[in-house]
Write a protein that holds these residues in place. Sequence first.
Motif, short mmCIF file in Angstrom:
data_model
loop_
_atom_site.label_atom_id
_atom_site.label_comp_id
_atom_site.label_asym_id
_atom_site.label_seq_id
_atom_site.Cartn_x
_atom_site.Cartn_y
_atom_site.Cartn_z
N ASP A 145 -5.59 -10.55 3.87
CA ASP A 145 -6.41 -11.03 2.67
C ASP A 145 -6.14 -9.54 1.75
O ASP A 145 -6.13 -9.90 0.49
CB ASP A 145 -7.69 -11.06 2.92
CG ASP A 145 -8.16 -12.30 3.67
OD1 ASP A 145 -7.13 -13.16 3.55
OD2 ASP A 145 -9.09 -12.47 4.48
N GLU A 146 -6.03 -8.50 2.13
CA GLU A 146 -6.04 -7.29 1.29
C GLU A 146 -4.65 -7.35 0.47
O GLU A 146 -4.68 -7.26 -0.60
CB GLU A 146 -6.07 -6.09 1.94
CG GLU A 146 -5.91 -4.80 1.34
CD GLU A 146 -5.93 -3.55 2.01
OE1 GLU A 146 -5.60 -2.49 1.72
OE2 GLU A 146 -6.58 -3.63 3.27
N ILE A 147 -3.39 -7.96 1.04
CA ILE A 147 -2.36 -8.07 0.41
C ILE A 147 -2.16 -9.17 -0.47
O ILE A 147 -2.08 -8.96 -1.71
CB ILE A 147 -1.05 -8.12 1.49
CG1 ILE A 147 -0.96 -6.73 2.16
CG2 ILE A 147 0.07 -8.41 0.60
CD1 ILE A 147 0.39 -6.91 3.37
N ARG A 148 -2.67 -10.36 -0.22
CA ARG A 148 -2.75 -11.59 -0.93
C ARG A 148 -3.71 -11.55 -2.20
O ARG A 148 -3.61 -12.03 -3.11
CB ARG A 148 -3.46 -12.76 -0.12
CG ARG A 148 -2.29 -13.29 1.17
CD ARG A 148 -1.20 -13.90 0.46
NE ARG A 148 -1.64 -15.30 -0.17
CZ ARG A 148 -0.94 -15.85 -0.91
NH1 ARG A 148 0.41 -15.47 -1.29
NH2 ARG A 148 -1.31 -16.98 -1.48
N ASN A 149 -4.71 -10.51 -2.11
CA ASN A 149 -5.65 -10.27 -3.12
C ASN A 149 -5.13 -9.12 -4.17
O ASN A 149 -5.72 -8.84 -5.00
CB ASN A 149 -7.09 -10.10 -2.60
CG ASN A 149 -7.85 -11.15 -2.07
OD1 ASN A 149 -7.53 -12.37 -2.13
ND2 ASN A 149 -8.71 -10.78 -1.04
N GLN A 150 -3.98 -8.63 -3.93
CA GLN A 150 -3.64 -7.71 -4.90
C GLN A 150 -2.96 -8.24 -6.11
O GLN A 150 -2.61 -9.34 -5.97
CB GLN A 150 -2.32 -6.89 -4.16
CG GLN A 150 -2.71 -6.03 -3.16
CD GLN A 150 -1.28 -5.54 -2.22
OE1 GLN A 150 -0.25 -6.08 -2.56
NE2 GLN A 150 -1.46 -4.44 -1.28
N ARG A 151 -3.24 -7.64 -7.21
CA ARG A 151 -2.97 -8.10 -8.40
C ARG A 151 -1.25 -7.71 -8.54
O ARG A 151 -0.67 -6.80 -8.07
CB ARG A 151 -3.91 -7.46 -9.57
CG ARG A 151 -5.12 -8.04 -9.68
CD ARG A 151 -5.87 -7.44 -10.99
NE ARG A 151 -5.97 -6.12 -10.74
CZ ARG A 151 -6.61 -5.16 -11.48
NH1 ARG A 151 -7.09 -5.60 -12.72
NH2 ARG A 151 -7.06 -3.97 -11.19
N LEU A 152 -0.57 -8.91 -9.32
CA LEU A 152 0.86 -8.32 -9.48
C LEU A 152 1.00 -7.40 -10.14
O LEU A 152 2.01 -6.47 -9.84
CB LEU A 152 1.43 -9.58 -10.28
CG LEU A 152 2.97 -9.77 -10.47
CD1 LEU A 152 3.44 -9.73 -8.99
CD2 LEU A 152 3.41 -11.14 -11.09
N TYR A 153 0.42 -6.88 -11.12
CA TYR A 153 0.68 -5.66 -11.95
C TYR A 153 -0.62 -4.75 -12.03
O TYR A 153 -1.72 -5.38 -12.15
CB TYR A 153 0.91 -6.00 -13.44
CG TYR A 153 2.34 -7.13 -13.62
CD1 TYR A 153 3.30 -6.36 -13.35
CD2 TYR A 153 1.98 -8.43 -13.80
CE1 TYR A 153 4.62 -7.18 -13.44
CE2 TYR A 153 3.17 -9.13 -13.98
CZ TYR A 153 4.36 -8.68 -13.90
OH TYR A 153 5.69 -9.30 -13.89
N LEU A 154 -0.34 -3.71 -11.75
CA LEU A 154 -1.49 -2.64 -11.95
C LEU A 154 -1.71 -2.31 -13.20
O LEU A 154 -1.04 -2.03 -14.12
CB LEU A 154 -1.21 -1.43 -11.11
CG LEU A 154 -1.00 -1.34 -9.60
CD1 LEU A 154 -0.53 -0.09 -9.07
CD2 LEU A 154 -2.50 -1.66 -9.09
N ASP A 155 -3.18 -2.52 -13.58
CA ASP A 155 -3.49 -1.75 -14.95
C ASP A 155 -3.63 -0.21 -15.02
O ASP A 155 -4.81 0.56 -14.55
CB ASP A 155 -4.84 -2.39 -15.43
CG ASP A 155 -5.38 -2.03 -16.82
OD1 ASP A 155 -4.86 -1.50 -17.31
OD2 ASP A 155 -6.45 -2.43 -17.10
N TRP A 156 -2.63 0.52 -15.35
CA TRP A 156 -2.74 2.03 -15.35
C TRP A 156 -3.94 2.50 -15.95
O TRP A 156 -4.25 3.56 -15.82
CB TRP A 156 -1.24 2.72 -15.77
CG TRP A 156 -0.91 2.33 -16.92
CD1 TRP A 156 -0.47 1.37 -17.46
CD2 TRP A 156 -1.51 2.86 -18.14
NE1 TRP A 156 -0.18 1.13 -18.76
CE2 TRP A 156 -0.89 2.31 -19.44
CE3 TRP A 156 -2.03 4.05 -18.46
CZ2 TRP A 156 -0.95 2.95 -20.55
CZ3 TRP A 156 -2.27 4.54 -19.74
CH2 TRP A 156 -1.57 3.89 -20.93
#
Length: 203
Positions: A145-156
Motif C-alpha cells: 500500500d505504501e508503494i501504491r499510494n506514492q504520487r507519481l511526481y514529488l512536489d519539491w
Amino acid sequence: MENIKELFDNLRSQCENEVIEFKEAKRNFDKGDLRKYFSALSNEANLRGLDFGWLVFGVEDKTHAVVGTSFALGKENLEQLKNKVAQNLTERITFRDIHEVIEDGKRVLIFKIPAAPRGLPVAYNGQCYGRQGESLVSLDPSKYDEIRNQRLYLDWSAGVIPEATLEDLDEKAMEKARDRFKRYILIMQRMWTSGTIGHFSKE
C-alpha cells in the motif's frame, strides 16, 4: 562511470539486508528465484528511497568469502539474461547493469537492480516480493500500500528543510517570485473589475 572494484568492496563490507543479497551461485541459479529476488530488492529499494538494490553472485552470504561463479559466462549470455529476467516481471523491468569483477582470481557478478517505479510495486507472475531482514518473503500488505499510494511526481515546493534559514534564500529567485506575485494580483484585479470573476469576499 562506476568504479566496480570500489563498489564491490563497499557492498562486501556491509551485512546482508533488505537491499543487498549475497549468493554463492557457483554454477547455476534458478531463473524464477532470480526474478523473485529482483522483485524483492526492487520494492525494498523503493521503500527506502534508494535508487538501486544489489544482488551479488560468487560470494558466501555469511562470511562474504569470495567463492566465484560461472553463472551466465560471457557478455552475450549476460545480455540475454537481462531479457530473460524481464519476462513475467512488471513492465518488463530488468537489471540496469550486470558487472563482472575478478577478486582473488575468482569471478563475481554484481546485479544492479533499479528501485520499483513510484506507485508501482514490481511483481513476478503477479506476486510481489519483499524482504524481512535477509529473508525473501511475500511483500507485506502495508508495504504494498505504501508503494501504491506514492504520487507519481514529488512536489519539491511542498518539502520542508528543517535546517534551512533565510540566508539560504536566493535573492534573484525571491525578486522573480515577488514580480510574478505582483503580476498575478494585477491580473486578478483586472478580471474582477471587468466582471470576469465574482467580487472578492470582504472576509
